[in-house]
Scaffold this motif. Structure first.
Motif, short mmCIF file in Angstrom:
data_model
loop_
_atom_site.label_atom_id
_atom_site.label_comp_id
_atom_site.label_asym_id
_atom_site.label_seq_id
_atom_site.Cartn_x
_atom_site.Cartn_y
_atom_site.Cartn_z
N THR A 55 10.50 -7.56 -6.48
CA THR A 55 9.07 -7.35 -6.36
C THR A 55 8.77 -5.92 -6.78
OG1 THR A 55 8.95 -8.88 -4.49
CG2 THR A 55 7.11 -7.36 -4.76
N TYR A 56 7.80 -5.77 -7.67
CA TYR A 56 7.37 -4.47 -8.17
C TYR A 56 5.90 -4.26 -7.81
CZ TYR A 56 11.50 -4.94 -11.14
OH TYR A 56 12.78 -5.12 -11.60
N VAL A 57 5.48 -3.01 -7.75
CA VAL A 57 4.10 -2.67 -7.41
C VAL A 57 3.59 -1.56 -8.31
CG1 VAL A 57 2.62 -1.72 -5.59
CG2 VAL A 57 4.40 -3.35 -4.99
N PHE A 58 2.32 -1.68 -8.73
CA PHE A 58 1.62 -0.59 -9.40
C PHE A 58 0.15 -0.69 -9.04
CE2 PHE A 58 1.34 -4.05 -12.44
CZ PHE A 58 0.08 -3.93 -13.00
N ASP A 59 -0.59 0.40 -9.22
CA ASP A 59 -2.01 0.37 -8.90
C ASP A 59 -2.84 0.96 -10.02
OD1 ASP A 59 -1.04 2.95 -8.40
OD2 ASP A 59 -2.31 3.29 -6.67
N ILE A 60 -4.11 0.55 -10.04
CA ILE A 60 -5.03 1.02 -11.07
C ILE A 60 -6.36 1.39 -10.44
CG2 ILE A 60 -3.97 -0.40 -12.89
CD1 ILE A 60 -6.43 -2.26 -12.67
N ASN A 61 -7.07 2.26 -11.11
CA ASN A 61 -8.43 2.62 -10.74
C ASN A 61 -9.30 2.37 -11.97
OD1 ASN A 61 -10.43 3.63 -8.98
ND2 ASN A 61 -10.34 5.61 -10.02
N ILE A 62 -10.29 1.50 -11.82
CA ILE A 62 -11.16 1.17 -12.94
C ILE A 62 -12.45 1.96 -12.81
CG2 ILE A 62 -12.49 -0.66 -14.06
CD1 ILE A 62 -10.27 -2.56 -13.39
N LYS A 63 -12.79 2.68 -13.90
CA LYS A 63 -14.02 3.49 -13.89
C LYS A 63 -15.09 2.80 -14.68
CE LYS A 63 -10.98 6.98 -15.60
NZ LYS A 63 -10.75 8.15 -16.29
N ASN B 262 0.83 -1.21 0.00
CA ASN B 262 0.00 0.00 0.00
C ASN B 262 0.87 1.26 0.00
OD1 ASN B 262 -2.74 -1.15 0.17
ND2 ASN B 262 -1.98 -1.97 2.09
N ASP B 263 1.93 1.25 0.80
CA ASP B 263 2.84 2.39 0.84
C ASP B 263 3.56 2.57 -0.49
OD1 ASP B 263 2.15 2.88 3.48
OD2 ASP B 263 3.84 1.73 4.28
N LEU B 264 3.98 1.46 -1.10
CA LEU B 264 4.66 1.54 -2.39
C LEU B 264 3.71 2.06 -3.47
CD1 LEU B 264 6.67 -1.80 -2.28
CD2 LEU B 264 7.62 0.51 -2.24
N ALA B 265 2.45 1.64 -3.43
CA ALA B 265 1.47 2.08 -4.42
C ALA B 265 1.25 3.58 -4.37
CB ALA B 265 0.15 1.33 -4.24
N VAL B 266 1.39 4.18 -3.19
CA VAL B 266 1.22 5.63 -3.05
C VAL B 266 2.24 6.36 -3.92
CG1 VAL B 266 1.46 7.55 -1.41
CG2 VAL B 266 0.15 5.52 -0.78
N GLY B 267 3.44 5.79 -4.07
CA GLY B 267 4.48 6.43 -4.87
C GLY B 267 4.30 6.27 -6.37
N PHE B 268 3.34 5.47 -6.79
CA PHE B 268 3.08 5.24 -8.21
C PHE B 268 1.90 6.11 -8.62
CE2 PHE B 268 1.07 2.91 -11.73
CZ PHE B 268 2.16 2.67 -12.55
N ASN B 269 1.95 6.68 -9.81
CA ASN B 269 0.86 7.49 -10.33
C ASN B 269 -0.25 6.56 -10.81
OD1 ASN B 269 -0.65 9.63 -11.18
ND2 ASN B 269 0.59 10.06 -12.98
N THR B 270 -1.30 6.37 -10.01
CA THR B 270 -2.37 5.42 -10.28
C THR B 270 -2.87 5.52 -11.72
OG1 THR B 270 -3.06 5.59 -7.98
CG2 THR B 270 -4.63 4.61 -9.50
N LEU B 271 -2.93 4.37 -12.39
CA LEU B 271 -3.42 4.33 -13.77
C LEU B 271 -4.95 4.36 -13.76
CD1 LEU B 271 -1.18 1.47 -15.24
CD2 LEU B 271 -0.78 3.94 -15.30
N GLN B 272 -5.53 5.19 -14.60
CA GLN B 272 -6.98 5.25 -14.78
C GLN B 272 -7.29 4.43 -16.02
OE1 GLN B 272 -8.76 6.81 -12.38
NE2 GLN B 272 -6.82 7.39 -11.44
N GLU C 82 -14.97 -5.14 -13.00
CA GLU C 82 -15.69 -4.40 -11.97
C GLU C 82 -14.94 -3.12 -11.62
OE1 GLU C 82 -16.77 -6.67 -8.53
OE2 GLU C 82 -17.14 -8.47 -9.73
N GLU C 83 -15.70 -2.04 -11.43
CA GLU C 83 -15.08 -0.78 -11.01
C GLU C 83 -14.41 -0.95 -9.66
OE1 GLU C 83 -17.92 2.40 -10.98
OE2 GLU C 83 -18.21 2.33 -13.14
N GLY C 84 -13.38 -0.17 -9.43
CA GLY C 84 -12.72 -0.22 -8.14
C GLY C 84 -11.24 0.09 -8.23
N TYR C 85 -10.60 0.01 -7.09
CA TYR C 85 -9.18 0.28 -6.95
C TYR C 85 -8.46 -1.05 -6.71
CZ TYR C 85 -4.83 1.96 -4.86
OH TYR C 85 -3.51 2.18 -4.58
N TYR C 86 -7.38 -1.30 -7.45
CA TYR C 86 -6.63 -2.54 -7.35
C TYR C 86 -5.13 -2.23 -7.30
CZ TYR C 86 -11.01 -4.47 -9.12
OH TYR C 86 -12.34 -4.80 -9.29
N ILE C 87 -4.42 -3.01 -6.49
CA ILE C 87 -2.96 -2.92 -6.44
C ILE C 87 -2.42 -4.24 -6.99
CG2 ILE C 87 -0.91 -2.78 -4.96
CD1 ILE C 87 -2.58 -1.15 -2.97
N TYR C 88 -1.41 -4.15 -7.84
CA TYR C 88 -0.78 -5.34 -8.40
C TYR C 88 0.63 -5.48 -7.87
CZ TYR C 88 -4.63 -5.91 -11.61
OH TYR C 88 -5.88 -6.12 -12.13
#
Length: 111
Positions: free
Chosen positions: A103-111, A31-41, A85-91
């Motif tokens: 280990t790498y981390v990124f996050d997405i927001n699905i609209k 979760n902390d690492l995902a904060v540093g990534f610019n969430t993909l829309q 499904e819409e929502g917020y996901y961390i990979y």
């Protein structure tokens, strides 16, 4: 639709080379690492290509859901199909090579 490149946040890594060992142990959780990534829309059911340098021997992809459960996601031809499904996901991308792992981390927001 055009293609865009994004650099994932790196968590832990270890690399062994001739008489040298590099290692980074991250005290941050994903979760902390995902904060540093610019969430993909992104859009529901879209595709995302994962490219890792140095020809890894294995790639495991975990999708962390908003309820803090996780699922292993199938990576086919270096692509994943995003949730419908819409929502917020961390990979969390767990990569192994003959000489190391990361280990790498990124996050997405699905609209």
């Amino acid at each position: 639709m055009g293609t865009h490149d994004y650099i994932m946040m790196i968590g832990e890594f270890e690399w062994l080379d001739t008489d040298v060992k590099f290692r980074k142990i991250s005290s941050s959780d994903i979760n902390d690492l995902a904060v540093g990534f610019n969430t993909l829309q992104v859009e529901k059911g879209g595709k995302l290509k994962i490219e890792i340098e140095e020809n890894p021997s294995s790639i495991i992809l975990k999708q962390w859901n908003e309820d803090e459960t996780s699922d292993v996601v199938e990576l086919k031809d270096n692509e994943i199909i995003l949730p419908s499904e819409e929502g917020y996901y961390i990979y969390e991308v767990i990569v192994e090579w003959n000489k190391g792992k990361a280990t790498y981390v990124f996050d997405i927001n699905i609209k």
